[in-house]
Design a protein around this motif. Structure first.
Motif, PDB file in Angstrom:
ATOM      1  N   ASN A  91       0.833  -1.204   0.000  1.00 30.52           N
ATOM      2  CA  ASN A  91       0.000   0.000   0.000  1.00 30.52           C
ATOM      3  C   ASN A  91       0.869   1.255   0.000  1.00 30.52           C
ATOM      4  O   ASN A  91       1.721   1.424   0.870  1.00 30.52           O
ATOM      5  N   TYR A  92       0.629   2.104  -0.982  1.00 29.40           N
ATOM      6  CA  TYR A  92       1.367   3.359  -1.090  1.00 29.40           C
ATOM      7  C   TYR A  92       0.370   4.512  -1.163  1.00 29.40           C
ATOM      8  O   TYR A  92      -0.739   4.353  -1.695  1.00 29.40           O
ATOM      9  N   PRO A  93       0.757   5.694  -0.669  1.00 33.34           N
ATOM     10  CA  PRO A  93      -0.097   6.875  -0.839  1.00 33.34           C
ATOM     11  C   PRO A  93      -0.315   7.168  -2.328  1.00 33.34           C
ATOM     12  O   PRO A  93       0.484   6.768  -3.177  1.00 33.34           O
TER      13      PRO A  93
END
Length: 230
Positions: A91-93
């Motif tokens: 999960n990445y911004p």
């Protein structure tokens, strides 16, 4: 506007090494001289670490050992999903996802790969496990328990290798992919089970006149990432 720079010559200062370093994915077949290895490794061992713990080991492959490892890693990549020692982030911004997608499309474009050409994109991915045909590969391992601070130390060590290599006229490509199949690496190198395979890099002299090697990855403007307090 795309930026392209020449990375075929030695960087003549620390600042130039930092500013001009980027991943190289096309290599000359010229072997790295032992004197260059000695200088690179003696520079790199000065990397900082928590209380001088130095939680790293290097496994350097050239020639037949590199080719045999490449064959084993390619076969593993074709056979199943990665199983790194520590799970890769998923999960990445949103802003990071945008940068990652943009970089992938730009790299494919410079490499002459159509985004709809899945076979070509898959082959480009598999080239990670062939070390992009570089004359040498380095695996970074550790016998330490994995935690955030050991990760910081190994990151500092990796960056020191990358910058030292740039100063010596070598190109590098740091690769999480080389930690994707640690059991394969341990078997090929006859490592003890407690020696964890973290990551690696492809290394060698950059191929001359390579447009792909000259593509310089962008960075966010300072105002998007820095705030001063007085």
């Amino acid at each position: 506007m795309e930026e392209f720079i020449n990375v075929e010559e030695k960087a003549i200062s620390v600042a130039e090494a930092i500013i001009t370093r980027h991943s190289v994915r096309e290599f000359s077949q010229k072997a790295i001289e032992q004197s260059v290895w000695d200088e690179l490794l003696n520079l790199s061992k000065r990397a900082p670490s928590w209380k001088n713990s130095q939680p790293w080991k290097l496994r350097i492959l050239q020639g037949k050992s590199k080719n045999k490892m490449a064959e084993s890693l390619v076969n593993a990549a074709k056979a199943g999903p990665p199983s790194p020692e520590n799970p890769w982030p998923e999960n990445y911004p949103a802003d990071a996802k945008r940068r990652m997608f943009d970089l992938g499309m730009k790299i494919y474009g410079v490499a002459g790969i159509d985004r709809k050409d899945k076979a070509a994109r898959d082959q480009f991915m598999l080239n990670n496990f062939k070390f992009f045909d570089a004359p040498a590969a380095i695996f970074i391992t550790t016998t330490f328990d994995l935690n955030f601070y050991v990760g910081i130390d190994i990151g500092c060590f990796l960056q020191t290798i990358l910058l030292s290599a740039r100063a010596l006229g070598l190109g590098t490509c740091p690769q999480a992919a080389l930690g994707a199949f640690p059991d394969v690496v341990r078997k090929e190198l006859e490592l003890q089970p407690e020696e964890k395979v973290i990551c690696g890099l492809s290394i060698g002299y950059p191929k001359e006149e390579s447009q792909l090697n000259r593509y310089h990855t962008p960075r966010e403007p300072l105002e998007n990432m820095v705030q001063f307090y007085n």
